[in-house]
Design a protein around this motif. Structure first.
Motif, PDB file in Angstrom:
ATOM      1  N   SER A  10      44.889  54.642  42.196  1.00  0.00           N
ATOM      2  CA  SER A  10      45.906  54.090  43.097  1.00  0.00           C
ATOM      3  C   SER A  10      45.351  53.554  44.405  1.00  0.00           C
ATOM      4  O   SER A  10      46.056  52.847  45.130  1.00  0.00           O
ATOM      5  N   ALA A  11      44.112  53.869  44.755  1.00  0.00           N
ATOM      6  CA  ALA A  11      43.622  53.592  46.104  1.00  0.00           C
ATOM      7  C   ALA A  11      43.271  52.129  46.340  1.00  0.00           C
ATOM      8  O   ALA A  11      43.245  51.680  47.492  1.00  0.00           O
ATOM      9  N   LYS A  12      42.991  51.382  45.274  1.00  0.00           N
ATOM     10  CA  LYS A  12      42.493  50.024  45.464  1.00  0.00           C
ATOM     11  C   LYS A  12      43.151  49.042  44.497  1.00  0.00           C
ATOM     12  O   LYS A  12      43.758  49.418  43.513  1.00  0.00           O
ATOM     13  N   ARG A  13      43.062  47.786  44.831  1.00  0.00           N
ATOM     14  CA  ARG A  13      43.408  46.650  43.986  1.00  0.00           C
ATOM     15  C   ARG A  13      44.810  46.768  43.372  1.00  0.00           C
ATOM     16  O   ARG A  13      45.779  47.009  44.095  1.00  0.00           O
ATOM     17  N   VAL A  18      50.673  48.490  43.281  1.00  0.00           N
ATOM     18  CA  VAL A  18      51.749  49.186  42.561  1.00  0.00           C
ATOM     19  C   VAL A  18      52.325  50.301  43.417  1.00  0.00           C
ATOM     20  O   VAL A  18      53.550  50.488  43.479  1.00  0.00           O
ATOM     21  N   ALA A  19      51.458  51.045  44.097  1.00  0.00           N
ATOM     22  CA  ALA A  19      51.921  52.135  44.954  1.00  0.00           C
ATOM     23  C   ALA A  19      52.810  51.600  46.074  1.00  0.00           C
ATOM     24  O   ALA A  19      53.893  52.149  46.349  1.00  0.00           O
ATOM     25  N   LEU A  20      52.404  50.544  46.735  1.00  0.00           N
ATOM     26  CA  LEU A  20      53.199  49.956  47.809  1.00  0.00           C
ATOM     27  C   LEU A  20      54.538  49.455  47.278  1.00  0.00           C
ATOM     28  O   LEU A  20      55.582  49.636  47.909  1.00  0.00           O
ATOM     29  N   HIS A  21      54.501  48.850  46.114  1.00  0.00           N
ATOM     30  CA  HIS A  21      55.715  48.303  45.494  1.00  0.00           C
ATOM     31  C   HIS A  21      56.715  49.415  45.160  1.00  0.00           C
ATOM     32  O   HIS A  21      57.906  49.303  45.449  1.00  0.00           O
ATOM     33  N   LEU A  22      56.219  50.494  44.564  1.00  0.00           N
ATOM     34  CA  LEU A  22      57.111  51.585  44.180  1.00  0.00           C
ATOM     35  C   LEU A  22      57.643  52.329  45.403  1.00  0.00           C
ATOM     36  O   LEU A  22      58.795  52.775  45.414  1.00  0.00           O
ATOM     37  N   ALA A  23      56.822  52.472  46.428  1.00  0.00           N
ATOM     38  CA  ALA A  23      57.282  53.132  47.653  1.00  0.00           C
ATOM     39  C   ALA A  23      58.427  52.350  48.279  1.00  0.00           C
ATOM     40  O   ALA A  23      59.414  52.930  48.763  1.00  0.00           O
ATOM     41  N   ASN A  89      46.568  52.872  35.249  1.00  0.00           N
ATOM     42  CA  ASN A  89      45.976  51.689  35.866  1.00  0.00           C
ATOM     43  C   ASN A  89      44.457  51.774  35.977  1.00  0.00           C
ATOM     44  O   ASN A  89      43.769  50.767  35.847  1.00  0.00           O
ATOM     45  N   ALA A  90      43.918  52.954  36.225  1.00  0.00           N
ATOM     46  CA  ALA A  90      42.485  53.096  36.489  1.00  0.00           C
ATOM     47  C   ALA A  90      41.659  52.567  35.321  1.00  0.00           C
ATOM     48  O   ALA A  90      41.987  52.789  34.154  1.00  0.00           O
ATOM     49  N   ALA A 182      43.155  37.002  35.583  1.00  0.00           N
ATOM     50  CA  ALA A 182      42.375  37.091  36.822  1.00  0.00           C
ATOM     51  C   ALA A 182      43.328  37.075  38.013  1.00  0.00           C
ATOM     52  O   ALA A 182      43.565  36.043  38.632  1.00  0.00           O
ATOM     53  N   VAL A 183      43.913  38.223  38.321  1.00  0.00           N
ATOM     54  CA  VAL A 183      44.914  38.289  39.389  1.00  0.00           C
ATOM     55  C   VAL A 183      44.286  38.573  40.747  1.00  0.00           C
ATOM     56  O   VAL A 183      44.873  38.288  41.786  1.00  0.00           O
ATOM     57  N   LEU A 184      43.075  39.169  40.755  1.00  0.00           N
ATOM     58  CA  LEU A 184      42.363  39.444  41.987  1.00  0.00           C
ATOM     59  C   LEU A 184      40.893  39.057  41.795  1.00  0.00           C
ATOM     60  O   LEU A 184      40.335  39.259  40.708  1.00  0.00           O
TER      61      LEU A 184
END
Length: 239
Positions: A10-13, A18-23, A89-90, A182-184
């Motif tokens: 969850s910490a990167k990319r 996803v974490a920001l979106h769900l929060a 995700n990892a 290739a999203v990032l």
């Protein structure tokens, strides 16, 4: 009662997005990390600014270490008293053709990209009454590109697990996949790299993170959807 999601890596990319979106959508979050403790802690602070009412907890686990993986779900449930969503995700992404892939490289890709999600899926089904699982696969699941052979094969098997578990775990659990292109940009590259890759796709525009997050929302909102994959790759899988 607030819903709880576990996001691996969850910490990167993509995991961070996803974490920001769900929060923002009101979820409480179990934030998994391996080595990225500083980044995970910074993410936790940012999530509190986005939604101060949310509960966010950090969970360290080495997905290469089976005992860590086997205990992760129960650890999360013991803290939150429940779990509603698992986002696998990892992943590791390492180059190597079949001929160039060592046994160690193959094992690492399979362990992190497939075996860990398998175990987490199993443990989620054992310890929870119902829920949703979202597996991050890759547009490569439709191709036979061999530049990252071990990675591509591990994601192909994860897609097969998505379909198989969608059948076995229904109706209590819904299981779907998101397949980014290739999203990032990779480390050391910038947006120019993505623009160049996008030129060879039907839509000729980098997909970016937005379609991944929109796909996640669609999966969560469509309660009749299971065993499906949503491609976020500007049509790359069609070629």
């Amino acid at each position: 009662m607030r819903k709880v999601a576990l996001i691996t890596g969850s910490a990167k990319r993509i995991g961070r997005a996803v974490a920001l979106h769900l929060a923002q959508s009101g979820w409480d979050l179990a934030l998994h990390f391996h080595h990225s403790e500083t980044a995970a802690a910074e993410l936790k602070k940012e999530l509190k600014h986005i939604n101060s009412r949310g509960t966010y907890r950090l969970f360290q686990a080495d997905l290469n270490h089976v005992p860590d993986v086997e205990s992760l779900i129960s650890n999360v449930i013991s803290v939150f008293a429940g779990l509603d969503l698992l986002v696998n995700n990892a992943s590791v992404f390492q180059p190597g053709t079949i001929q160039d892939t060592s046994s160690m490289l193959l094992q690492r890709n399979l362990q992190v990209n497939f075996i860990a999600p398998f175990i987490l899926t199993r443990e989620f089904a054992i310890h929870a009454d119902n829920g949703v699982i979202v597996n991050l696969v890759d547009t490569r699941v439709r191709k036979n590109s061999f530049s990252h052979a071990a990675y591509s094969l591990s994601k192909k098997v994860l897609w097969e697990l998505t379909q198989m578990s969608a059948v076995e775990l229904a109706p209590a659990f819904r299981v779907n996949a998101i397949a980014p292109g290739a999203v990032l940009p990779p480390e050391g590259k910038d947006e120019t790299y993505l623009n160049t890759l996008a030129e060879s796709t039907p839509l000729k525009e980098p997909a970016g993170l937005k379609p991944v997050l929109q796909s996640l929302s669609y999966i969560l909102e469509n309660e009749n959807l299971t065993g499906q994959v949503l491609f976020c790759d500007s049509g790359e899988q069609l070629l």
